[in-house]
Design an enzyme around this catalytic site. Structure first.
Site, PDB file in Angstrom:
ATOM      1  N   ALA A   1       0.798  -1.227   0.000  1.00 21.50           N
ATOM      2  CA  ALA A   1       0.000   0.000   0.000  1.00 21.50           C
ATOM      3  C   ALA A   1       0.829   1.275   0.000  1.00 21.50           C
ATOM      4  O   ALA A   1       0.410   2.293  -0.562  1.00 21.50           O
ATOM      5  CB  ALA A   1      -0.935  -0.006   1.205  1.00 21.50           C
TER       6      ALA A   1
ATOM      7  N   ARG B   1      -5.292  -0.599   6.042  1.00 20.19           N
ATOM      8  CA  ARG B   1      -4.815  -1.393   7.176  1.00 20.19           C
ATOM      9  C   ARG B   1      -4.050  -0.559   8.194  1.00 20.19           C
ATOM     10  O   ARG B   1      -3.845  -0.994   9.314  1.00 20.19           O
ATOM     11  CB  ARG B   1      -3.873  -2.503   6.692  1.00 20.19           C
ATOM     12  CG  ARG B   1      -4.587  -3.687   6.127  1.00 20.19           C
ATOM     13  CD  ARG B   1      -3.625  -4.868   6.073  1.00 20.19           C
ATOM     14  NE  ARG B   1      -4.137  -5.874   5.189  1.00 20.19           N
ATOM     15  CZ  ARG B   1      -3.899  -5.930   3.884  1.00 20.19           C
ATOM     16  NH1 ARG B   1      -3.125  -5.019   3.326  1.00 20.19           N
ATOM     17  NH2 ARG B   1      -4.407  -6.872   3.151  1.00 20.19           N
TER      18      ARG B   1
ATOM     19  N   HIS C   1      -3.372  -9.787  -5.126  1.00 17.97           N
ATOM     20  CA  HIS C   1      -4.701  -9.717  -4.506  1.00 17.97           C
ATOM     21  C   HIS C   1      -5.787  -9.282  -5.495  1.00 17.97           C
ATOM     22  O   HIS C   1      -6.866  -8.888  -5.081  1.00 17.97           O
ATOM     23  CB  HIS C   1      -4.678  -8.767  -3.298  1.00 17.97           C
ATOM     24  CG  HIS C   1      -3.866  -9.304  -2.147  1.00 17.97           C
ATOM     25  ND1 HIS C   1      -3.380  -8.499  -1.141  1.00 17.97           N
ATOM     26  CD2 HIS C   1      -3.463 -10.558  -1.845  1.00 17.97           C
ATOM     27  CE1 HIS C   1      -2.700  -9.251  -0.272  1.00 17.97           C
ATOM     28  NE2 HIS C   1      -2.734 -10.490  -0.678  1.00 17.97           N
TER      29      HIS C   1
ATOM     30  N   THR D   1       5.641  -1.832   1.872  1.00 17.19           N
ATOM     31  CA  THR D   1       4.937  -2.831   2.670  1.00 17.19           C
ATOM     32  C   THR D   1       5.756  -3.133   3.914  1.00 17.19           C
ATOM     33  O   THR D   1       6.979  -3.225   3.853  1.00 17.19           O
ATOM     34  CB  THR D   1       4.671  -4.123   1.877  1.00 17.19           C
ATOM     35  OG1 THR D   1       4.156  -5.106   2.771  1.00 17.19           O
ATOM     36  CG2 THR D   1       5.914  -4.661   1.202  1.00 17.19           C
ATOM     37  N   SER D   2       5.060  -3.249   5.037  1.00 12.61           N
ATOM     38  CA  SER D   2       5.761  -3.596   6.277  1.00 12.61           C
ATOM     39  C   SER D   2       5.986  -5.095   6.333  1.00 12.61           C
ATOM     40  O   SER D   2       6.643  -5.600   7.231  1.00 12.61           O
ATOM     41  CB  SER D   2       4.960  -3.133   7.483  1.00 12.61           C
ATOM     42  OG  SER D   2       3.650  -3.636   7.382  1.00 12.61           O
TER      43      SER D   2
ATOM     44  N   ASN E   1      12.053   1.624   2.843  1.00  8.50           N
ATOM     45  CA  ASN E   1      10.990   1.931   3.806  1.00  8.50           C
ATOM     46  C   ASN E   1      11.452   3.036   4.753  1.00  8.50           C
ATOM     47  O   ASN E   1      12.648   3.199   4.958  1.00  8.50           O
ATOM     48  CB  ASN E   1      10.647   0.669   4.624  1.00  8.50           C
ATOM     49  CG  ASN E   1       9.197   0.629   5.050  1.00  8.50           C
ATOM     50  OD1 ASN E   1       8.291   0.790   4.236  1.00  8.50           O
ATOM     51  ND2 ASN E   1       8.955   0.419   6.333  1.00  8.50           N
TER      52      ASN E   1
END
Ligand SMILES: [Zn+2]
Length: 230
Positions: A20, A32, A113, A180-181, A204
């Site tokens: 995301a 989320r 997804h 993304t984590s 990140n």
């Protein structure tokens, strides 16, 4: 000292694994994330579940239409650079359902997804455009409930999609994790299919849990990708 530009220039096959955070710079919120748009209203994991679709399709439709569609969103510099790189030598495996990688011109994309803009009737499987779905989630001809072709909570991922993702990851000598984590399974588990000698790097703002030996590029992905030459 690890240098992302050098790693990209020297790699033979590059696979991006994205989430995301890549699309928030295009104005698409991460449902989320803590403090996300609807954190205090509804549980998005229930709203976006197969149980909700089956039991309360009107509620499901309302949630999706009000919260998920950003048809005017444009790809940002992260999408554009990833598209340019992977069109030459690689693949994007994304958790995002917004279709922005393809909008950026990327030809090698695995939408892990699914894609929000593909709509189908659950009875006859006919496809519809999303504008139709925004107005109604019922196919008048047969009474079937329309739905977007995305993986809902409680649903398995299409095995062909899983295989395509695994192949892209297994073939890469450079894996770049962006936006993304890396806590959502089964997506995060895909990294286990990397070659033992592949270079793994995450871009990140904060450190994330990665396999031993992986590189971290700390910073805003927009800034990091804006500087890349492709
Ligand atoms: Zn139908």
């Amino acid at each position: 000292m690890f240098d992302l530009q050098t790693a990209i220039d020297q790699a033979k096959r590059i696979t991006f694994m994205t989430g995301a955070g890549v699309s928030t710079a295009s104005g698409i919120p991460d449902y989320r994330s803590k403090g996300g748009l609807y954190a205090d209203k509804v549980d998005p994991e229930y709203a976006l579940s197969i149980d909700n679709l089956q039991a309360h399709h009107e509620d499901f439709h309302k949630f999706v239409v009000e919260n998920m569609y950003y048809p005017d969103a444009k790809p940002n510099v992260i999408h554009e650079k990833m598209a340019a790189i992977t069109n030459q030598k690689g693949t994007i495996v994304t958790q995002n359902v917004d279709g922005l990688d393809r909008k950026a011109g990327a030809k090698h994309v695995v939408e892990f997804h699914g894609n929000l803009y593909r709509i189908y009737c659950q009875i006859c499987r006919k496809q519809f455009d999303y504008q139709t779905y925004l107005k109604s989630d019922v196919h008048a001809a047969d009474g079937g409930v329309l739905r977007p072709d995305i993986v809902l909570y409680g649903e398995p991922i299409n095995p062909d999609t899983v295989n395509a993702a695994i192949n892209a990851i297994a073939q890469a000598d450079l894996l770049i994790v962006v936006g993304t984590s890396f806590v959502v399974y089964p997506f995060a588990g895909l990294i286990g299919y990397a070659q033992p000698d592949a270079t793994i790097v995450a871009v990140n703002r904060e450190r994330i849990a990665l396999p031993e030996g992986a590189q971290m590029v700390l910073g805003d992905a927009v800034d990091v990708f804006a500087k890349l030459h492709v």
